[in-house]
Scaffold this motif. Structure first.
Motif, PDB file in Angstrom:
ATOM      1  N   ASP A 215       0.975   3.684   2.207  1.00  0.00           N
ATOM      2  CA  ASP A 215       1.187   4.331   3.497  1.00  0.00           C
ATOM      3  C   ASP A 215       2.328   3.765   4.336  1.00  0.00           C
ATOM      4  O   ASP A 215       2.826   4.451   5.226  1.00  0.00           O
ATOM      5  CB  ASP A 215      -0.094   4.253   4.333  1.00  0.00           C
TER       6      ASP A 215
ATOM      7  N   ASN B   2       0.836  -1.202   0.000  1.00  0.00           N
ATOM      8  CA  ASN B   2       0.000   0.000   0.000  1.00  0.00           C
ATOM      9  C   ASN B   2       0.868   1.247   0.000  1.00  0.00           C
ATOM     10  O   ASN B   2       2.090   1.158   0.153  1.00  0.00           O
ATOM     11  CB  ASN B   2      -0.940  -0.012   1.210  1.00  0.00           C
TER      12      ASN B   2
ATOM     13  N   GLU C  69      -2.744  -2.307  -2.976  1.00  0.00           N
ATOM     14  CA  GLU C  69      -2.687  -1.626  -4.275  1.00  0.00           C
ATOM     15  C   GLU C  69      -1.925  -2.419  -5.324  1.00  0.00           C
ATOM     16  O   GLU C  69      -2.153  -2.237  -6.518  1.00  0.00           O
ATOM     17  CB  GLU C  69      -2.034  -0.242  -4.103  1.00  0.00           C
TER      18      GLU C  69
ATOM     19  N   ARG D 215      -6.424  -2.019   1.924  1.00  0.00           N
ATOM     20  CA  ARG D 215      -5.428  -1.029   1.494  1.00  0.00           C
ATOM     21  C   ARG D 215      -4.540  -1.531   0.364  1.00  0.00           C
ATOM     22  O   ARG D 215      -3.705  -0.772  -0.139  1.00  0.00           O
ATOM     23  CB  ARG D 215      -4.541  -0.644   2.680  1.00  0.00           C
TER      24      ARG D 215
END
Length: 366
Positions: free
Chosen positions: A66, A64, A93, A91
Motif C-alpha cells: 500500500d 507492504n 509482505e 501489513r
C-alpha cells in the motif's frame, strides 16, 4: 558478503551487501526521516541517487503493497546503518532485502551513516559508487571524478502517455514530472476528474483538455533541465488556476522570471519546519529536493514569497500577484511524513471555484 561505497573524494566505507548484486553510480544524499522508508525508496524524485538514511534501524516493519509512491523505484542504491532481517508488522509482505533483490537495486548496511552524513554536510552531495571488494579503488575514484551524471531525470520517470483517473468533480490536469502517488490520491479523495499528462505536454495540448485546474508535480533533478515545461507554464499562467509542488514550484518560479540554485546538501526528511508569512503559522513538512528558488531573484517578478524554511530561510512557497497560481517547495500530501499542510489541496479547490465564479460573472455582465 561485503560491499563498499566509494566516493569521489576518495572516502571508502565498507559494509554488508543486500539487495541486487550489480554496481551502481549516483549522487549520494541523505534523508533524516525516522519512518517512511518505503515511500522514500519509491519516490521518483530520488531518480539516479544513492539514498542514505540517518535513522539507524531500517526495515523493521517490512514492505507492504500500500505504501508505494511509484510502481518502479528509480533510486540507484540504499544505505542504512542496521538492516532488519525479521520485520514485524501486520501489513508486512517481504523484507527490504527481498524487495531490492527483485528489482536488482544494490543496498549497503553496517557502515557509519553518521560519518557519511557529516561528509555530505561538509562537502555537499558527492558522486559515489556501490561496488564489490575486488575493484581498484583509485581507478574508481578517478572514474567518479570524470563522470558526468545524466540530466534527463524527468524524462526517465514521467509517464510516456496521458491517462485518466476519472472523477465527477473539477477536472485537474496533472503534469507528471515524477509524480508521487500521494498527490494523485489527494486529488482523487476530492473527487477530481484527473488527467495525468507527460512532462513535455504543451500549453496548447493542456488547454485543449479544458481543465478547471493545473497541478505541477514533484520530480527529480535540476529544473533548468526541463525547458519545455518552463515554456508550457508561461502559456498556462493566468488562464487556468495552478498549484505546483516541489519541482513544479521551481519550474513555476523559472517561468515567472526568478532563478533557482543548487543547495549544498538539499532538504530531505519529514521534520522540516516551514512558516507561513501571512499567518505566522508553522507547519512541520515532508521535503525532498536539492534545488531552491533564489530569494533575491523574486524581486522584479510578479511573484511574492508566502512561506520560508525556518532551518535556513530558503523559499518554501510562492504565489502570483495577478494570476490564480501558488506553489510550495514541500510536500503537502506527505507520504511519508506529517499532514500539517494537507489543507493546501482545499485551497487549490477553493481557488478553482472562485476562478469559475468570477468567469461566470464576467460572462453575465458582458
Amino acid at each position: 558478503m561485503k560491499r563498499q561505497l566509494i566516493l569521489e573524494d576518495g572516502t571508502v566505507l565498507v559494509g554488508e551487501a543486500f539487495g541486487g548484486e550489480n554496481e551502481k553510480t549516483g549522487e549520494v544524499v541523505f534523508n533524516t526521516g525516522m519512518t517512511g522508508y518505503q515511500e522514500i525508496l519509491s519516490d521518483p524524485s530520488y531518480c539516479g541517487q544513492i539514498v542514505t538514511l540517518t535513522y539507524p534501524l531500517i526495515g523493521n516493519y517490512g514492505i507492504n503493497r500500500d505504501d508505494f509512491e511509484s510502481i518502479n523505484p528509480s533510486i540507484h542504491g540504499f544505505i542504512v546503518k542496521e538492516l532488519c532481517d525479521h520485520p514485524s508488522n501486520f501489513r508486512n509482505e517481504q523484507t527490504l532485502d527481498q524487495f531490492f533483490k527483485e528489482r536488482n537495486i544494490p543496498g549497503l548496511s553496517g557502515i557509519d551513516t553518521r560519518k557519511l552524513t557529516r561528509i555530505i554536510r561538509q562537502h555537499g552531495t558527492l558522486k559515489g559508487r556501490l561496488c564489490g571488494m575486488d575493484v581498484d579503488v583509485d581507478k574508481v575514484v578517478e572514474e567518479l571524478r570524470a563522470t558526468v551524471l545524466f540530466t534527463d531525470h524527468v524524462k526517465r520517470v514521467s509517464t510516456s502517455d496521458a491517462y485518466p483517473s476519472p472523477g465527477r468533480g473539477y477536472r485537474v490536469v496533472v503534469v507528471d514530472f515524477g509524480m508521487k502517488h500521494g498527490i494523485l490520491r489527494e486529488l482523487n479523495n476530492r473527487n477530481c476528474d484527473v488527467i495525468v499528462v507527460p512532462y513535455n505536454t504543451t500549453a496548447e495540448e493542456i488547454l485543449r483538455l479544458k481543465p478547471d485546474g493545473i497541478m505541477l508535480t514533484n520530480g527529480p533533478g535540476d529544473p533548468k533541465d526541463v525547458p519545455e515545461a518552463i515554456e508550457m507554464i508561461k502559456g498556462i499562467v493566468g488562464k487556468i488556476p495552478l498549484f505546483g509542488i516541489c519541482l513544479g514550484h521551481q519550474l513555476f518560479a523559472l517561468a515567472s522570471g526568478a532563478n533557482t540554485v543548487k543547495l549544498k546538501f538539499g532538504h530531505r526528511g519529514s521534520n522540516h519546519p516551514v512558516k507561513h508569512l501571512k499567518t505566522g503559522k508553522v507547519a512541520i513538512t515532508s521535503q525532498n529536493h536539492g534545488y531552491t528558488v533564489e530569494a533575491a531573484s523574486i524581486e522584479n517578478t510578479p511573484l511574492e514569497i508566502t512561506h520560508i524554511a525556518l532551518n535556513d530561510g530558503t523559499v518554501e512557497g510562492l504565489k502570483h500577484k495577478d494570476a490564480p497560481a501558488f506553489t510550495v517547495q514541500y510536500h503537502p500530501e506527505a507520504s511519508p511524513g506529517p499532514e500539517d499542510a494537507n489543507v493546501l489541496f482545499e485551497d487549490f479547490m477553493n481557488m478553482i471555484e472562485t476562478f469559475k465564479k468570477e468567469g461566470e460573472e464576467l460572462c453575465q455582465n458582458a
